[in-house]
Design an enzyme around this catalytic site. Sequence first.
Site, PDB file in Angstrom:
ATOM      1  N   THR A 273      70.855  34.924   0.089  1.00 53.55           N
ATOM      2  CA  THR A 273      70.955  35.632   1.360  1.00 53.55           C
ATOM      3  C   THR A 273      71.380  37.076   1.139  1.00 53.55           C
ATOM      4  O   THR A 273      71.948  37.427   0.107  1.00 53.55           O
ATOM      5  CB  THR A 273      71.997  34.981   2.283  1.00 53.55           C
ATOM      6  OG1 THR A 273      73.319  35.252   1.783  1.00 53.55           O
ATOM      7  CG2 THR A 273      71.797  33.474   2.373  1.00 53.55           C
ATOM      8  N   ASP A 274      71.141  37.914   2.114  1.00 58.16           N
ATOM      9  CA  ASP A 274      71.792  39.213   2.159  1.00 58.16           C
ATOM     10  C   ASP A 274      73.270  38.971   2.483  1.00 58.16           C
ATOM     11  O   ASP A 274      73.693  37.833   2.744  1.00 58.16           O
ATOM     12  CB  ASP A 274      71.128  40.091   3.229  1.00 58.16           C
ATOM     13  CG  ASP A 274      71.271  41.587   2.945  1.00 58.16           C
ATOM     14  OD1 ASP A 274      72.140  41.963   2.135  1.00 58.16           O
ATOM     15  OD2 ASP A 274      70.531  42.373   3.545  1.00 58.16           O
ATOM     16  N   GLY A 275      74.075  40.019   2.477  1.00 59.30           N
ATOM     17  CA  GLY A 275      75.507  39.851   2.678  1.00 59.30           C
ATOM     18  C   GLY A 275      75.817  39.175   4.006  1.00 59.30           C
ATOM     19  O   GLY A 275      75.408  39.635   5.071  1.00 59.30           O
TER      20      GLY A 275
END
Length: 525
Positions: A273-275
């Site tokens: 995932t992104d942050g």
Amino acid sequence: MRAALDIMAAQWRSKMNDTASKPGRSARESAGQLIMIRFPGTVLDDDTAQFLRDNHIRAVCLFRQNMVDAAQLSKLTADLRAVMGPHALIGIDQEGGAVVRATWLPAPPAAMSLGASNDLGLACAVGAAVARGIRSLGFNWNFAPVLDLNNNPANPVIGERSFGSDPQRATELALAWMEGSLAEGVACCVKHFPGHGDTHVDSHRDLPTVDKPRDALDALELAPFKAAQRAPAMMSAHIVYPALDVEHPATLSRKILTDLLRTEWDYRGVIITDGMDMHAIAGRYGVGNAAVQALAAGADMVMALGNRNTQEETLAALTAALSAAEEGSHLDHAGITARLARLDALATAYPCAADRYLTEAEDQSLMAAAWRRGLTVSGNPQPLADGAKVRLLACANAAGDGVSEAGLPASAVAAMLARRYDLELVTFDDAESFDWSTLPADGRTVILASTTRARYGARARQSWRPDLHLALWNPFQTLDIAAPALISYGFADPALDAVADWLAGTQAAEGRIPLASVASMVFRT
């Protein structure tokens, strides 16, 4: 590249067997193996080291706040490897342009600069040089290249990070960059699937939506990612695509991460995932709940950046979910085993170990030449004679935008120009409050230096009339200011050197802006 990925696939099959047969793995241990964290400071203190050990964490992402110089950073990554073990994953965002973390390494041009020079061999060479630099510091995972097609001039976060707006050519350039990196032993993570290019909202701040029919997404946003199925890793975007899933953002969508990416496209690399601390997710779903949803959707690793409290919340939520998972559910033993095996295979194919940096001088020369190749003009800007009287207008202290971490202060541009010209510096804090009519009409050449990514507002668009516009970050700013322009796509030292030489008449600007929305315009001069 193909050979390396074939090896990774074979290692994944082997790791599946090894992981499945590992006795006694607790839910807490699995949870720790499935997250990536960040931490403050430039040393691995005892408390952080114990937190990593206690929670079996094998992945960290480092930022500028963790970095001082090569010696310090090499020791930090070595200490992390010693704590996290042979399957450590140490990540960095070393994209190029304004998005670099280790700033003393040879400065790579932004992706859009490479799009402007339009040379696959150069893109591959730059990707390889980036990998050599960060691998010498102990990194084995780079969250680059960006595969987003920046076809929205109002996009507040992608801009020059994109290789362009044409799906075929931008994909070819990005994958050439990736091939260079993989050949030097650093895994790439392409981003931000299914595409962050046509948004006008930054997912760091809110939840964007890309509302297009599936055939339009297939033709543009999805095309680069489908072509990159052999990338070692892919990062999900916190964006809603109603044609794919009307309810969930991609990071939390099983329809997108599993049904599309895994099943329809047969993608076998790692999905991260992104942050999850970004407002698009944390502000709407809560970090713990979102982490569980992301893994259930099909992600292999959750980027639990945030702080210690949110990391603890994430670990607790994942531990509870894994403990309660029933056979046949999205988080059952077989599914978690497959995720862990993919992560182990990535770490095995791209081992984390620092090397000596033997090509730094050559890479410096390569990067400088690459920045020069990308220089682009719009309108008909002209060089300046030595000693010309110049008035420079620039933002006093251009802040970073959260992704880039830092902007370019007016003083840096002034120092570059003062070496050759009779310079007067005028600064502003807020472009919308600056009154252009206060500038004296005394014959000085007025140069506007744009040193932020943000587009200009109505007041600047209507009334600012410089003689020359230096677009040193976001090329879309040339749509805002009625003036001939020189576009550098970034403000690293070699980019500013190239700009200075163009102004002196000793450097050509032969790049072609790789944005249909800009290239098709008749520039106002």
